[in-house]
Write a protein that holds these residues in place. Structure first.
Motif, PDB file in Angstrom:
ATOM      1  N   GLY A 278       7.117  -0.398  -9.245  1.00  0.00           N
ATOM      2  CA  GLY A 278       5.971   0.114  -9.994  1.00  0.00           C
ATOM      3  C   GLY A 278       4.691  -0.656  -9.712  1.00  0.00           C
ATOM      4  O   GLY A 278       3.667  -0.416 -10.356  1.00  0.00           O
ATOM      5  N   THR A 279       4.720  -1.559  -8.726  1.00  0.00           N
ATOM      6  CA  THR A 279       3.527  -2.344  -8.393  1.00  0.00           C
ATOM      7  C   THR A 279       2.544  -1.492  -7.584  1.00  0.00           C
ATOM      8  O   THR A 279       2.924  -0.915  -6.555  1.00  0.00           O
ATOM      9  CB  THR A 279       3.897  -3.597  -7.595  1.00  0.00           C
ATOM     10  N   LEU A 280       1.317  -1.431  -8.050  1.00  0.00           N
ATOM     11  CA  LEU A 280       0.262  -0.685  -7.369  1.00  0.00           C
ATOM     12  C   LEU A 280      -0.770  -1.682  -6.849  1.00  0.00           C
ATOM     13  O   LEU A 280      -1.419  -2.380  -7.630  1.00  0.00           O
ATOM     14  CB  LEU A 280      -0.405   0.305  -8.327  1.00  0.00           C
ATOM     15  N   SER A 281      -0.891  -1.775  -5.533  1.00  0.00           N
ATOM     16  CA  SER A 281      -1.950  -2.577  -4.918  1.00  0.00           C
ATOM     17  C   SER A 281      -3.116  -1.641  -4.632  1.00  0.00           C
ATOM     18  O   SER A 281      -2.912  -0.533  -4.127  1.00  0.00           O
ATOM     19  CB  SER A 281      -1.456  -3.209  -3.614  1.00  0.00           C
ATOM     20  N   TYR A 282      -4.334  -2.082  -4.953  1.00  0.00           N
ATOM     21  CA  TYR A 282      -5.463  -1.167  -4.790  1.00  0.00           C
ATOM     22  C   TYR A 282      -6.741  -1.922  -4.431  1.00  0.00           C
ATOM     23  O   TYR A 282      -6.881  -3.119  -4.701  1.00  0.00           O
ATOM     24  CB  TYR A 282      -5.684  -0.352  -6.062  1.00  0.00           C
ATOM     25  N   ILE A 283      -7.669  -1.180  -3.838  1.00  0.00           N
ATOM     26  CA  ILE A 283      -9.015  -1.666  -3.547  1.00  0.00           C
ATOM     27  C   ILE A 283      -9.996  -0.595  -4.015  1.00  0.00           C
ATOM     28  O   ILE A 283      -9.842   0.587  -3.679  1.00  0.00           O
ATOM     29  CB  ILE A 283      -9.210  -1.952  -2.051  1.00  0.00           C
ATOM     30  N   ASP A 284     -10.972  -1.013  -4.791  1.00  0.00           N
ATOM     31  CA  ASP A 284     -12.010  -0.098  -5.276  1.00  0.00           C
ATOM     32  C   ASP A 284     -13.334  -0.513  -4.644  1.00  0.00           C
ATOM     33  O   ASP A 284     -13.847  -1.589  -4.908  1.00  0.00           O
ATOM     34  CB  ASP A 284     -12.107  -0.146  -6.799  1.00  0.00           C
ATOM     35  N   ALA A 285     -13.873   0.366  -3.800  1.00  0.00           N
ATOM     36  CA  ALA A 285     -15.150   0.109  -3.130  1.00  0.00           C
ATOM     37  C   ALA A 285     -16.222   1.014  -3.725  1.00  0.00           C
ATOM     38  O   ALA A 285     -16.455   2.121  -3.258  1.00  0.00           O
ATOM     39  CB  ALA A 285     -15.021   0.358  -1.629  1.00  0.00           C
ATOM     40  N   GLY A 286     -16.813   0.538  -4.816  1.00  0.00           N
ATOM     41  CA  GLY A 286     -17.928   1.250  -5.417  1.00  0.00           C
ATOM     42  C   GLY A 286     -17.584   2.500  -6.184  1.00  0.00           C
ATOM     43  O   GLY A 286     -18.483   3.245  -6.595  1.00  0.00           O
ATOM     44  N   HIS A 287     -16.291   2.767  -6.412  1.00  0.00           N
ATOM     45  CA  HIS A 287     -15.922   3.994  -7.135  1.00  0.00           C
ATOM     46  C   HIS A 287     -15.972   3.772  -8.644  1.00  0.00           C
ATOM     47  O   HIS A 287     -16.755   4.403  -9.347  1.00  0.00           O
ATOM     48  CB  HIS A 287     -14.552   4.492  -6.687  1.00  0.00           C
ATOM     49  N   GLY A 288     -15.117   2.904  -9.138  1.00  0.00           N
ATOM     50  CA  GLY A 288     -15.192   2.479 -10.529  1.00  0.00           C
ATOM     51  C   GLY A 288     -14.773   3.503 -11.561  1.00  0.00           C
ATOM     52  O   GLY A 288     -15.073   3.338 -12.748  1.00  0.00           O
TER      53      GLY A 288
END
Length: 371
Positions: free
Chosen positions: A255-265
């Motif tokens: 259930g681990t979610l790795s993520y990157i948010d580039a200006g979305h928010g």
């Protein structure tokens, strides 16, 4: 056998009940089927719903003014628009006609004069589309095809998870898209919005999708995103554009979610218990700065938790970020399935008033996934 005359529909957009009633009576005498609207937004929706041939439009309305209503109607309707107002100065008259109105009449008006004006309108053929208009329509049609092709064709079928997405384009095609695909360990997900409208934004979105898929085999998400963003940025430099992105990798067993948010928010973690949390951006959109790096973050999707991602079309429909987060959380908790939640999220930004694409993706870990 004598055929019946075709039914003609009209919409009266007027906040004064007495004047609205008079207008309805005048139009019914001309054999129109009339729909009443007390404000601008409901008027736009009524025209869309009835495909009206005629609109009488007051300028002073309680929500958006008649000028804005006229502009919105001209994005999808070629109905004759007759504007009514108590303001008789020449600037208002010219502004009204420049926004796409066909005629203009001052209050108070004579019912006979109004009927004469309407008869005159219907004796006048609609102006045919110019080659420039046709070219623009063709471009939007091609852009719509490109944009639709970016959506994933395959359904994610992960044991213990319910995944869904939904997309409703605006009247002018933009750069929203989402993409997902299953992996050996779970799934990869990309949610992005390329700045701009039309074919340009659609092509940028197509490039982003292809580049993000090309780094799928890179083991670390931050290295994969860094490599992809460098490629994307070089393409964006030529167009002066940028892209907001949310990219995630889910390990379905843990259930681990790795993520990157580039200006979305605009991604929310909605836990089974406790308050929802908005996942903040790790940096600016892709294409703003060269050599930008975005750190990866992690969250654990426990049984009953949901990840909800929406486009800024949903945010724009709210008065504040707090209202937005509260309503998105409420929708996420009330839907029986991820499909239900996506449909309800799109309804937070009604089609009649939305100025941008509206997109949503929901990843829900089922409550019994650990059983």
């Amino acid at each position: 056998m004598v055929s019946s005359p075709p039914v003609r529909h009209a919409v009266v957009v007027e906040d004064d009940a007495d004047i609205r009633g008079l207008l309805v009576l005048v139009l019914e005498q001309l054999d129109f089927v009339v729909t009443e609207a007390p404000d601008g937004l409901s008027g736009v929706e009524a025209v869309r719903r009835t495909n009206a041939e005629l609109v009488t439009l007051d300028i002073n309305l309680p929500d958006i003014d008649g000028m804005e209503v006229c502009r919105r109607l001209r994005e999808f309707s070629d109905a004759y628009i007759l504007m009514l107002t108590a303001r008789a100065d020449e600037i208002d008259r010219l502004n009204g006609l420049d926004t796409g109105a066909d005629d203009y009449i001052n209050k108070p008006f004579s019912p006979k004069e109004l009927q004469a004006r309407i008869r005159a309108l219907f004796r006048r053929p609609r102006t045919p589309a110019t080659p420039e208009d046709t070219g623009q329509s063709d471009e939007l049609a091609r852009a719509a095809v490109v944009q639709k092709s970016l959506l994933p064709r395959e359904t994610v079928r992960l044991s213990g998870y319910d995944v869904a997405g939904a997309f409703r384009p605006s009247r002018s095609v933009g750069g929203d898209f989402y993409d997902w695909y299953q992996t050996r360990d779970g799934m990869h997900l990309t949610f992005a919005d390329a700045m701009g409208k039309g074919m340009g934004a659609a092509l940028i979105a197509a490039t982003v999708r292809a580049v993000m898929r090309s780094v799928a085999d890179t083991p670390a998400i931050d290295a994969a995103f860094g490599s992809a963003s460098a490629t994307i940025t070089s393409d964006l430099d030529q167009s002066g554009s940028f892209v907001t992105m949310f990219h995630a990798r889910l390990d379905s067993a843990s259930g681990t979610l790795s993520y990157i948010d580039a200006g979305h928010g605009l991604a929310l973690h909605v836990p089974a218990e406790g308050a929802a949390r908005r996942l903040v951006s790790a940096g600016p959109p892709v294409g703003i700065l060269e050599n930008q790096l975005w750190p990866a973050s992690e969250l654990d999707l426990e049984p009953g938790d949901s990840l909800v991602i929406v486009s800024d079309g949903v945010l724009d429909a709210h008065n504040s970020l707090e209202d937005f987060q509260r309503n998105v959380e409420k929708v996420a908790r009330n839907g029986a399935t991820s499909d239900d939640v996506c449909a309800a999220l799109l309804e937070l930004a009604p089609a009649a008033t939305a100025e941008d694409d509206v997109t949503a993706v929901v990843v829900r870990r089922k409550s019994n996934s650990g059983l």
